[in-house]
Structures are given as structure tokens and as C-alpha cells.
Design an enzyme around this catalytic site. Structure first.
Site, PDB file in Angstrom:
ATOM      1  N   HIS A  10      60.409  82.788  48.013  1.00 21.90           N
ATOM      2  CA  HIS A  10      59.096  82.978  48.626  1.00 21.90           C
ATOM      3  C   HIS A  10      57.958  83.074  47.609  1.00 21.90           C
ATOM      4  O   HIS A  10      56.839  82.639  47.874  1.00 21.90           O
ATOM      5  CB  HIS A  10      59.142  84.269  49.459  1.00 21.90           C
ATOM      6  CG  HIS A  10      58.053  84.378  50.479  1.00 21.90           C
ATOM      7  ND1 HIS A  10      58.021  83.605  51.616  1.00 21.90           N
ATOM      8  CD2 HIS A  10      56.942  85.158  50.534  1.00 21.90           C
ATOM      9  CE1 HIS A  10      56.950  83.915  52.331  1.00 21.90           C
ATOM     10  NE2 HIS A  10      56.277  84.851  51.704  1.00 21.90           N
TER      11      HIS A  10
ATOM     12  N   SER B 273      52.294  81.950  52.570  1.00 18.53           N
ATOM     13  CA  SER B 273      52.833  83.053  53.359  1.00 18.53           C
ATOM     14  C   SER B 273      51.870  83.494  54.464  1.00 18.53           C
ATOM     15  O   SER B 273      51.505  82.689  55.308  1.00 18.53           O
ATOM     16  CB  SER B 273      53.204  84.200  52.418  1.00 18.53           C
ATOM     17  OG  SER B 273      53.901  85.180  53.095  1.00 18.53           O
TER      18      SER B 273
END
Ligand code: NAG
Ligand code: NAG
Length: 392
Positions: free
Chosen positions: A365, A160
Site C-alpha cells: 500500500h 488510498s
């Protein structure tokens, strides 16, 4: 909610919660303690950045496979790569004999120190975003690993914002393309053009939230042991109802709905480590990326832009500078790192980066660091990529 209200709520609910439930041990252990528990003694080092921040760097020595550096995402810490214990990336790499290094970016609980600034009283301490995470923190961390190991280049893995920091560093300081010979980007974030609600809703109201926080003088968000952080942990760690409320209802819309891979027992461990603190400016910079539809330096407004960049508009990062071998690993159901946005990134990176779409349709995610089947779906790909970098 004021700090006093929060404290009152805590006073009332804390004894009840303690009576109800004992927290899992791993929720309370730090990186070093987790390493020891899962069979790998951890060394701790202080990395000092050019601009004076002091960051803890964790190291698990390994002699078979060469160094690998891990960099975490926003409001997170190195803990993220080890809290899955025996199933975590850190322990798996260490078991295979990799020389594992896990870095931290400024502002989190392992990066809340500075040579001159006091994070409690100096607002300047919080004047950073993913730009500084790449331009200063990653730089200093990579150099530290190179110096300690005597290697000329290393392999890295980011998650990320940890990938965003890499794209900043490699495009603004091209010499680091020599120092990082291969980079695995898990849930890459450079463009946020294709986010959908509720992420896009939040980016739209971002400027209002920002004005509100600014008016309250809030620069540090979710500090470890702050009343707000303790309240979140308390509410979110009460068994299956908390899990439904916090993970399924509150977090999933922003990560992608995948209830199976992060189960409620493990969710309790997560709440002890996540969220770690970040700065208001970090969120603002991502918001600018989303609203401006470009991966660019922080937008200060024309006069300050001109002072800093000699341009009226903040310049885009020049991804064309990146020559490091990059592998993009993407989740089909990732609400923050959308497949279409990674396609844009991919088209702008020179040298035809490797690309891997995670096979499970629901992969989100957070599954890149916390899923209970990372060993099955993710690690084989990580290990084959690491090996390829070694021999390229
Ligand atoms: C982790 O915990 C150990 C033992 O309590 C402590 O000695 C160490 O300083 C801690 N490490 C960090 C980085 O906080
Ligand atoms: C982790 O795995 C090792 C090796 O398989 C095992 O000996 C150990 O008991 C496990 N540790 C925990 C805490 O589960």
C-alpha cells in the site's frame, strides 16, 4: 496512557535519543522547504471550502506539460508525495515540466484551520470523514486549480483515501466528471470486503475502539506535535531496531510485507511526516464500509439518516455516475486495497476503466508513494496514463 505519563517518558528518553542520533534533515522539512531543497520553488495557497475549512495547496509551476493535482491518503498530507526527494513523484513531475499541485484534506497539519471553528475547542471541526474530503475539500481544490490555470479540466492522481475522496466527489457531484478529465487511482479504496487479518480483526473491533475514544471525548487523532505523536516519532526513529519494530512489525501487517522498498534510513524521514492527524469519524466511516460491505454514505442511525438522506439507511455512492477516465493501479500485496476489492470497484465503474497490476509481487500500500524503485515500476505507467488522458 495519559498525557502526563507520555510527557514523563518523553522527558526521560528525549535527551538519550538526541545523544544517540541526529535525525535526517528531510524528516524536519515541510513541503515548501523540501521543494526548494530539490530544486523547485513552491508556492503556497489557501483554499477555502464551502463549509469554511482552510487548506494549504502547494504549487510548483511548470509550463511544458499542463496541470496535475495530487491528493494524499488518510492520516497523511501532501508531504507524502515529496519526501522521497529526487525520487518522489512531485519532483519527478516537476523535473518533466508538469504544473504540479498537491492538495491537503481537512484535519491534517496543513488543514487545521477554519473560518469560524476552532480545532482545539470545537468538536464540530472534527465532524468529517472521507466523505467531506471528497465532497468539500477536493471540490474546492479542483476549482482553485482550474481558476488559477484557466484550464477547463485537469488530470489528478490520488493515493488510498485520496482515491476514495475522488469516488465520492465524482459520484455525488457529477459535474466534476467534466472538470477532471483523467484520474489515476493508486491503491484504490472503495470496498473493504476482502480484507484479511490483522486489518479485518481491527475492523471487527472497530466499534469497541470507537466507543472507547468517544467516551474519552477524543475526536482528533495523532495531532502534529501532540505527546502521542511525538512519542511515536521518538520510538520509531532510532535506527534499525525502530525500523524493525515500527515498520516491519507494526505497519507492514496493515500495508503488506515488503521490507526492501522502504529502507531504514528513509523510514526515519517518514516518521517526521507520517502519521499526520485525522478524525475519529474518518476511521469509523471506513469501518462502516468494511463491516457493511458497501461503499456508502456515513451511517448515522435511522432518525438522523432520515433527516439527512430522507432514507432510513445511508445510501450507497452511485459509482455509475462516474464518466471521468479512471486508471486503477493495484499492488498484488496491498493489505488495504485488495485485488479482489478493486475488482468489485472496477466492475461498477462505467466505461471500462484502465487497470494495472504492479509487477513486483510484494508491492504494498505504501510503495505507491515511498518505494525506492517507483521510478522503475510505477512512473512509466503514470506518465503514459497522463499522456493518454491529455489526448483523449
Ligand atoms: C514551511 O516552512 C517555511 C520556512 O520555515 C515557512 O515559511 C512556511 O510557512 C512553511 N509552510 C507551511 C505550509 O507550513
Ligand atoms: C537532486 O538531483 C539534482 C539533479 O540531478 C541534483 O543536482 C541534486 O544535487 C539532487 N539533490 C539532492 C539533494 O540530492
Amino acid at each position: 496512557m495519559s498525557a502526563i505519563t507520555i510527557k514523563v517518558i518523553l522527558l526521560i528518553t528525549l535527551p538519550v535519543s538526541l545523544a544517540l542520533q541526529t535525525r535526517p534533515e528531510d524528516a524536519k522539512l515541510n513541503f515548501t522547504e523540501l521543494g526548494a531543497k530539490y530544486g523547485h520553488p513552491v508556492e503556497e495557497y489557501d483554499v477555502v471550502t464551502e463549509d469554511g475549512y482552510i487548506l494549504t495547496l502547494f504549487h510548483i509551476p511548470g509550463e511544458i506539460e499542463g496541470p496535475v493535482l495530487l491528493m494524499h491518503g488518510i492520516a497523511d498530507s501532501a508531504d507524502t508525495f515529496i519526501i522521497r526527494g529526487n525520487l518522489s513523484l512531485v519532483i519527478t513531475l516537476a523535473d518533466k515540466g508538469y504544473d504540479v499541485w498537491a492538495g491537503n484534506t481537512r484535519g491534517n497539519k496543513y488543514g487545521r484551520r477554519h473560518k469560524y471553528l476552532n480545532p482545539d475547542t470545537d468538536k464540530e471541526f472534527w465532524d468529517f470523514s472521507f466523505h467531506e474530503a471528497g465532497f468539500y475539500d477536493l471540490t474546492a481544490t479542483v476549482d482553485y486549480v482550474l481558476e488559477s490555470t484557466g484550464e477547463e479540466s485537469i488530470r489528478t492522481i490520488g493515493h488510498s483515501q485520496g482515491t476514495t475522496a475522488h469516488f465520492v466527489l465524482l459520484s455525488t457531484r457529477p459535474e466534476y466528471n467534466e472538470k477532471i478529465k483523467g484520474f489515476i487511482a493508486l491503491a484504490p479504496v472503495a470496498f473493504l470486503n476482502n480484507v484479511i487479518p490483522p486489518v479485518s480483526t481491527v475492523t471487527k473491533v472497530g466499534p469497541v475502539i470507537n466507543a472507547f475514544l468517544k467516551s474519552l471525548g477524543i475526536e482528533e487523532l495523532l495531532r502534529d506535535h501532540s505527546a502521542a505523536r511525538e512519542l511515536i516519532e521518538l520510538i520509531c526513529s532510532q535506527g534499525i531496531i525502530s525500523y524493525a519494530l515500527c515498520y516491519i512489525l507494526a505497519v507492514s501487517p496493515f500495508a503488506g510485507f515488503d521490507p526492501k522498498r522502504i529502507e531504514s534510513d528513509f523510514w526515519e524521514v517518514i516518521t517526521g511526516h507520517y502519521p499526520a492527524a485525522t478524525s475519529r469519524k474518518s476511521l469509523v466511516h471506513f469501518d462502516q464500509v468494511a463491516l457493511g460491505r458497501r461503499f456508502a454514505n456515513y451511517e448515522y442511525g435511522p432518525s438522523e439518516n432520515f433527516r439527512r438522506y430522507k432514507l432510513l439507511r445511508a445510501p450507497s455512492y452511485n459509482l455509475g455516475e462516474i464518466t471521468t477516465k479512471v486508471t486503477l493501479v493495484v499492488g498484488q500485496n496491498d493489505a488495504l486495497s485488495r485485488v479482489k476489492d478493486v475488482d468489485i470497484l472496477r466492475s461498477l465503474l462505467p466505461g471500462d476503466p484502465k487497470y494495472h497490476l504492479m509487477e513486483p509481487a510484494l508491492w504494498n500500500h505504501l510503495d505507491f508513494v515511498w518505494a525506492n524503485d517507483m521510478d522503475k515500476y510505477l512512473y512509466p505507467y503514470i506518465f503514459s496514463s497522463l499522456e493518454e488522458f491529455e489526448f483523449e
